[in-house]
Scaffold this motif. Structure first.
Motif, PDB file in Angstrom:
ATOM      1  N   ALA A 581      75.868   5.027  28.510  1.00 54.37           N
ATOM      2  CA  ALA A 581      74.763   5.280  29.434  1.00 54.37           C
ATOM      3  C   ALA A 581      73.429   5.447  28.705  1.00 54.37           C
ATOM      4  CB  ALA A 581      75.060   6.526  30.268  1.00 54.37           C
ATOM      5  N   LYS A 582      73.455   5.762  27.416  1.00 45.98           N
ATOM      6  CA  LYS A 582      72.227   5.987  26.660  1.00 45.98           C
ATOM      7  C   LYS A 582      71.725   4.726  25.945  1.00 45.98           C
ATOM      8  CE  LYS A 582      71.931  10.431  27.508  1.00 45.98           C
ATOM      9  NZ  LYS A 582      70.796  11.019  28.243  1.00 45.98           N
ATOM     10  N   LEU A 583      72.400   3.582  26.120  1.00 45.10           N
ATOM     11  CA  LEU A 583      71.933   2.344  25.495  1.00 45.10           C
ATOM     12  C   LEU A 583      70.592   1.920  26.110  1.00 45.10           C
ATOM     13  CD1 LEU A 583      75.184   0.180  25.281  1.00 45.10           C
ATOM     14  CD2 LEU A 583      74.088   1.461  23.452  1.00 45.10           C
ATOM     15  N   PRO A 584      69.723   1.255  25.335  1.00 45.56           N
ATOM     16  CA  PRO A 584      68.485   0.713  25.914  1.00 45.56           C
ATOM     17  C   PRO A 584      68.819  -0.210  27.093  1.00 45.56           C
ATOM     18  CG  PRO A 584      68.411   0.609  23.517  1.00 45.56           C
ATOM     19  CD  PRO A 584      69.793   1.023  23.867  1.00 45.56           C
ATOM     20  N   GLU A 595      81.569   4.451  24.080  1.00 45.95           N
ATOM     21  CA  GLU A 595      80.626   4.934  23.081  1.00 45.95           C
ATOM     22  C   GLU A 595      80.387   3.843  22.032  1.00 45.95           C
ATOM     23  OE1 GLU A 595      81.280   9.749  22.854  1.00 45.95           O
ATOM     24  OE2 GLU A 595      82.689   8.468  21.751  1.00 45.95           O
ATOM     25  N   TYR A 596      79.254   3.958  21.326  1.00 50.77           N
ATOM     26  CA  TYR A 596      78.890   2.968  20.321  1.00 50.77           C
ATOM     27  C   TYR A 596      78.370   3.666  19.062  1.00 50.77           C
ATOM     28  CZ  TYR A 596      79.025  -0.503  24.085  1.00 50.77           C
ATOM     29  OH  TYR A 596      79.430  -1.307  25.113  1.00 50.77           O
ATOM     30  N   HIS A 597      78.675   3.058  17.893  1.00 47.43           N
ATOM     31  CA  HIS A 597      78.008   3.465  16.658  1.00 47.43           C
ATOM     32  C   HIS A 597      76.565   2.949  16.714  1.00 47.43           C
ATOM     33  CE1 HIS A 597      81.542   4.983  14.657  1.00 47.43           C
ATOM     34  NE2 HIS A 597      82.201   3.857  14.881  1.00 47.43           N
ATOM     35  N   HIS A 598      75.612   3.828  16.471  1.00 43.10           N
ATOM     36  CA  HIS A 598      74.195   3.450  16.450  1.00 43.10           C
ATOM     37  C   HIS A 598      73.712   3.528  15.004  1.00 43.10           C
ATOM     38  CE1 HIS A 598      69.768   4.469  17.599  1.00 43.10           C
ATOM     39  NE2 HIS A 598      69.913   3.218  17.212  1.00 43.10           N
ATOM     40  N   ILE A 599      73.496   2.347  14.370  1.00 43.09           N
ATOM     41  CA  ILE A 599      73.084   2.286  12.969  1.00 43.09           C
ATOM     42  C   ILE A 599      71.639   1.801  12.932  1.00 43.09           C
ATOM     43  CG2 ILE A 599      73.531   1.282  10.708  1.00 43.09           C
ATOM     44  CD1 ILE A 599      76.430   0.812  12.521  1.00 43.09           C
ATOM     45  N   GLU A 600      70.755   2.552  12.264  1.00 43.26           N
ATOM     46  CA  GLU A 600      69.339   2.218  12.184  1.00 43.26           C
ATOM     47  C   GLU A 600      68.979   1.874  10.739  1.00 43.26           C
ATOM     48  OE1 GLU A 600      67.003   4.682  15.554  1.00 43.26           O
ATOM     49  OE2 GLU A 600      67.735   5.876  13.876  1.00 43.26           O
ATOM     50  N   VAL A 601      68.191   0.770  10.578  1.00 44.68           N
ATOM     51  CA  VAL A 601      67.611   0.389   9.287  1.00 44.68           C
ATOM     52  C   VAL A 601      66.102   0.499   9.462  1.00 44.68           C
ATOM     53  CG1 VAL A 601      67.399  -1.379   7.530  1.00 44.68           C
ATOM     54  CG2 VAL A 601      69.557  -1.114   8.767  1.00 44.68           C
ATOM     55  N   ILE A 602      65.502   1.505   8.817  1.00 41.85           N
ATOM     56  CA  ILE A 602      64.098   1.856   9.038  1.00 41.85           C
ATOM     57  C   ILE A 602      63.312   1.546   7.760  1.00 41.85           C
ATOM     58  CG2 ILE A 602      62.528   3.709   9.709  1.00 41.85           C
ATOM     59  CD1 ILE A 602      65.034   5.188  10.800  1.00 41.85           C
ATOM     60  N   GLY A 657      51.662  -2.666  11.087  1.00 39.01           N
ATOM     61  CA  GLY A 657      51.243  -1.745  10.063  1.00 39.01           C
ATOM     62  C   GLY A 657      51.996  -0.428  10.028  1.00 39.01           C
ATOM     63  N   GLN A 658      52.970  -0.242  10.937  1.00 35.51           N
ATOM     64  CA  GLN A 658      53.688   1.031  11.026  1.00 35.51           C
ATOM     65  C   GLN A 658      55.169   0.898  10.660  1.00 35.51           C
ATOM     66  OE1 GLN A 658      52.086   3.918  11.705  1.00 35.51           O
ATOM     67  NE2 GLN A 658      50.206   2.688  11.727  1.00 35.51           N
ATOM     68  N   GLY A 659      55.568  -0.193  10.075  1.00 40.08           N
ATOM     69  CA  GLY A 659      56.972  -0.369   9.738  1.00 40.08           C
ATOM     70  C   GLY A 659      57.796  -0.830  10.947  1.00 40.08           C
ATOM     71  N   ALA A 660      59.095  -0.987  10.715  1.00 36.64           N
ATOM     72  CA  ALA A 660      59.996  -1.466  11.779  1.00 36.64           C
ATOM     73  C   ALA A 660      61.322  -0.720  11.690  1.00 36.64           C
ATOM     74  CB  ALA A 660      60.227  -2.968  11.652  1.00 36.64           C
ATOM     75  N   THR A 661      61.986  -0.610  12.855  1.00 32.55           N
ATOM     76  CA  THR A 661      63.315  -0.003  12.938  1.00 32.55           C
ATOM     77  C   THR A 661      64.244  -0.992  13.631  1.00 32.55           C
ATOM     78  OG1 THR A 661      62.450   2.242  13.063  1.00 32.55           O
ATOM     79  CG2 THR A 661      64.701   1.894  13.850  1.00 32.55           C
ATOM     80  N   PHE A 662      65.293  -1.439  12.929  1.00 38.65           N
ATOM     81  CA  PHE A 662      66.295  -2.325  13.505  1.00 38.65           C
ATOM     82  C   PHE A 662      67.509  -1.476  13.882  1.00 38.65           C
ATOM     83  CE2 PHE A 662      63.565  -5.282  11.413  1.00 38.65           C
ATOM     84  CZ  PHE A 662      63.621  -6.436  12.176  1.00 38.65           C
ATOM     85  N   SER A 663      67.892  -1.552  15.169  1.00 37.22           N
ATOM     86  CA  SER A 663      68.986  -0.735  15.706  1.00 37.22           C
ATOM     87  C   SER A 663      70.188  -1.617  16.009  1.00 37.22           C
ATOM     88  CB  SER A 663      68.542  -0.002  16.979  1.00 37.22           C
ATOM     89  OG  SER A 663      67.507   0.914  16.682  1.00 37.22           O
ATOM     90  N   VAL A 664      71.316  -1.300  15.372  1.00 34.87           N
ATOM     91  CA  VAL A 664      72.569  -2.034  15.564  1.00 34.87           C
ATOM     92  C   VAL A 664      73.537  -1.127  16.343  1.00 34.87           C
ATOM     93  CG1 VAL A 664      74.546  -3.115  14.436  1.00 34.87           C
ATOM     94  CG2 VAL A 664      72.243  -3.357  13.459  1.00 34.87           C
ATOM     95  N   TYR A 665      74.135  -1.648  17.414  1.00 32.04           N
ATOM     96  CA  TYR A 665      75.099  -0.905  18.231  1.00 32.04           C
ATOM     97  C   TYR A 665      76.452  -1.609  18.147  1.00 32.04           C
ATOM     98  CZ  TYR A 665      70.927   1.295  20.186  1.00 32.04           C
ATOM     99  OH  TYR A 665      69.757   1.978  20.346  1.00 32.04           O
ATOM    100  N   LEU A 666      77.454  -0.917  17.590  1.00 33.19           N
ATOM    101  CA  LEU A 666      78.809  -1.461  17.456  1.00 33.19           C
ATOM    102  C   LEU A 666      79.774  -0.590  18.255  1.00 33.19           C
ATOM    103  CD1 LEU A 666      78.873  -2.223  13.626  1.00 33.19           C
ATOM    104  CD2 LEU A 666      78.421  -3.828  15.505  1.00 33.19           C
ATOM    105  N   PRO A 667      80.659  -1.195  19.062  1.00 29.18           N
ATOM    106  CA  PRO A 667      81.567  -0.391  19.896  1.00 29.18           C
ATOM    107  C   PRO A 667      82.565   0.390  19.048  1.00 29.18           C
ATOM    108  CG  PRO A 667      82.176  -2.707  19.995  1.00 29.18           C
ATOM    109  CD  PRO A 667      80.876  -2.645  19.266  1.00 29.18           C
ATOM    110  N   LEU A 668      82.887   1.635  19.509  1.00 37.24           N
ATOM    111  CA  LEU A 668      83.900   2.439  18.823  1.00 37.24           C
ATOM    112  C   LEU A 668      85.278   1.857  19.077  1.00 37.24           C
ATOM    113  CD1 LEU A 668      81.561   4.461  18.488  1.00 37.24           C
ATOM    114  CD2 LEU A 668      83.260   6.271  18.746  1.00 37.24           C
TER     115      LEU A 668
END
Length: 668
Positions: A581-584, A595-602, A657-668
């Motif tokens: 329910a909390k996915l974008p 549920e999903y693993h939420h992995i961020e590369v910032i 100019g503020q960087g980027a965040t890549f969000s990966v969602y993998l199912p549990l």
């Protein structure tokens, strides 16, 4: 004086024997003759051993005379034998006699018959033994003795069965061993002994502890034991395991409580109890809702208050109780009166209630308001008439519907044919996609060979071109640069094709291990850019290690490549768990999960305008010129393909100019 002494010996009730130093009888008084059954003259010159149970037990007689001589006197108890060979229990006192020269002159032997007392002792001991055996073999009760301080002296089979201890384990221990911690802290065992001492008895029910630590509900009776002189000598304790009864009582109590709570909370039925005279003794919420009376207003009143005047004049309430008493039950439907005087149509059931002895103790009454049902039935009858008329009208339209059905059947056949064509088209499309993937893979692989030739011939041409021919050399450099870009593009296309057609080889993959391997691979660019890479603990997922390695290598390579020229690259990788329910809202993972693993590369790089978010994951899409940043525009497309293969989704957020965040969602 001698005459008086002889008279004294003749009159004493105890047998008196005079013995010579060797133990032979030289005198006996009448009491001794009566006691042994021997006439006086027969006893004379007989050895004392004639009275011993073992024939001529000279050894024991000689020993006892020697002990009397040694100690000044000897008192013994034991069986002696009469002339007729019957036994009697004798208390014998032997005292040595000395002459004036202090030489041994003989012995004085006193005999007293204590057979009656001994037989009573034997009988008592036998009774005690029978009682002991009875107590020890009782298995339903734990019966044991305590000393005055509460230490255990005896232990029976029932105690072993109830408490779990053997006699060897428990005798000598304090009876407080069986008490729970709260009782020990409050000194309860000592209070019980005190009460038993003061009142003679202590009885209660409570929790006790077995050897294995489990508790049981026990009935305990402690009785103080006093001697003939009214001195406390100890306590008896009888314990019975009532755990099953306690559980049964608790179950019954809970059942009754549940039933009472259930009855009180029922709102659709009026349920109440009456005594044998018809007076109301209980009242539930449903009765209050239906009849309008509160519990305080109705308890103690006769149930006739709910009946119309006509029914009361006809003694209808009394008749109902009479029928219920005779047959066990009375049921009917009829008019009843509420507190406000309004009538309602009720279904009522009166049931006679008897106790276990078969005595009538009252009645239960269940009432249900059926007024709405009556109104509904009336409405149904009216509706039935309307439906009957409508059915006649519907018959007219049936023929029209039949015609329409025939047309629909013909249309269904056409749709079936179209579905078959659509399935064939889908199959062709699938084969086409497969062929396209195979072609891309083969083409990208086979194109590497001519490119290598172009690069090799370019190197040879560059060596052979004479110095000073700068325009020609520039053309050669441009040709080789284009060939290199083409080679890199083909490699990325090959990687993209391989991921698209690769077979599923999923295993448990540690993302910590994957990222560590990628850091080793990218060690040179990380050192050259002086980048700071911070990796928090990452989960283990189910997937393909090779593809996941490609995913993190592409994301980290982009973070290193698109860094701001005046700042050192800073990369953070972290993870968490989010519910579906909390996915974008815009994300649609390839596989649904709770549920999903939420992995961020910032990163802190140059970032991008989020209006281009839909383009960055497409093949060959670039947001910068080739002169600014190298690359083919396939890397993020590969990332999206890897995540999709693993049932997940990928997105990004950024500002210029503020960087980027890549969000990966993998199912549990």
């Amino acid at each position: 004086m001698l005459i008086n002494s002889d008279l004294l010996l003749q009159s004493v009730s105890e047998g008196v024997l005079m013995l010579n130093p060797n133990g032979y009888i030289i005198y006996c008084n009448p009491a001794a003759s009566s006691l042994t059954g021997y006439p006086g003259h027969e006893l004379l010159n007989l050895s004392l051993s004639v009275l011993y149970p073992i024939d001529n037990d000279l050894i024991k007689m000689t020993y006892e005379l020697s002990q009397a001589l040694k100690n000044g006197h000897l008192v013994t108890e034991g069986w002696k034998v009469k002339k007729d060979q019957t036994l009697f229990w004798a208390v014998m006192t032997v005292t040595p006699i000395y002459d004036k020269q202090t030489d041994l002159a003989g012995y004085c032997c006193l005999l007293r018959d204590d057979s009656d007392q001994k037989n009573e002792q034997i009988a008592l001991r036998q009774r005690e033994e029978r009682f002991r055996l009875m107590v020890e073999n009782v298995q339903d009760y734990a019966i044991f003795m305590l000393d005055v301080d509460g230490y255990i002296l005896t232990w029976n089979e029932g105690a072993k069965r109830t408490n779990g201890y053997t006699s060897d384990e428990i005798i000598g221990r304090h009876f407080s061993t069986f008490y729970i911690r709260e009782d020990l802290e409050s000194q309860k065992p000592a209070r019980e002994l005190k009460i038993a001492t003061e009142t003679g008895k202590y009885e209660e029910e409570g929790w006790r502890v077995k050897k294995n630590g489990s508790v049981f509900w026990a009935n305990v009776v402690i009785t103080a034991l006093f001697s003939e002189r009214n001195q406390l000598v100890g306590f008896s304790k009888v314990t019975r395991d009532l755990t099953e009864r306690k559980a049964s009582e608790e179950s019954l109590r809970l059942s009754e409580e549940l039933y009472r709570s259930l009855v009180e909370q029922v709102v659709d039925y009026g349920i109440f109890m009456m005594d044998e005279k018809g007076r109301i003794v209980s009242w539930n919420e449903g009765a209050k809702r239906i009849n309008g009376y509160s519990e305080e207003e109705v308890i103690g009143k006769y149930f006739t208050i709910f009946y119309p005047e006509e029914d009361i004049r006809n003694s209808k309430p009394a008749t109902e109780l009479k029928v219920a008493r005779e047959t066990g039950r009375y049921e009917e439907e009829g008019w009843r009166i509420r507190k406000d005087g309004s009538l309602f149509w009720a279904n009522i059931v009166i049931t006679a209630v008897y106790n276990s002895a078969g005595t009538l103790i009252g009645f239960s009454k269940v009432s249900r308001d059926l007024t709405e049902r009556q109104q509904t039935e009336k409405a149904l009858r009216e509706s039935h008439e309307r439906y009957r008329m409508l059915s006649e009208e519907l018959k007219i339209t049936n023929d029209e519907l039949a015609t329409i059905n025939e047309e629909l059947a013909a249309n269904n056949e056409e749709y079936a044919a179209l579905n078959e064509e659509l399935e064939e088209s889908n199959a062709l499309l699938i084969r086409s996609n497969e062929n396209l993937q195979t072609f891309a893979y083969v083409a990208s692989h086979d194109l590497q060979e001519p490119l290598r030739k172009i690069q090799q011939f370019g190197d040879l041409l560059k060596k052979q071109v004479e110095e000073g021919l700068e325009p020609e050399l520039d053309f050669v450099d441009r040709m080789q640069s284009a060939a290199n870009r083409m080679s890199l593009l083909i490699k990325d296309l090959l990687a993209f094709s391989r991921i698209s057609i690769q077979q599923n080889t999923s295993t448990a993959v540690s993302l910590d291990d994957i990222v560590n391997q990628v850091r080793i691979t990218l060690e040179l660019p990380i050192q050259e850019s002086d980048a700071q890479v911070n990796v928090e603990p990452l989960p283990t997922v189910w997937g393909d290690a090779s593809q996941l390695g490609q995913l993190f290598q592409n994301l980290m390579s982009n973070a290193l490549k698109f860094h701001q020229p005046d700042a050192k690259p800073r990369i953070t990788i972290r993870s968490g768990i989010v519910p579906h329910a909390k996915l974008p809202p815009s994300l649609r993972p390839a596989r649904q999960a709770d549920e999903y693993h939420h992995i961020e590369v910032i990163d802190n790089g140059i970032g991008f305008d989020e209006k281009y978010l839909g383009r960055i994951f497409q093949v060959f899409q670039r947001l910068h010129n080739k002169s600014e940043f190298s690359g083919t525009g396939i890397g993020l497309a590969i990332c999206e393909k890897v995540v999709t293969n693993h049932g997940g989704a990928i997105t990004a957020s950024s500002q210029l100019g503020q960087g980027a965040t890549f969000s990966v969602y993998l199912p549990l």
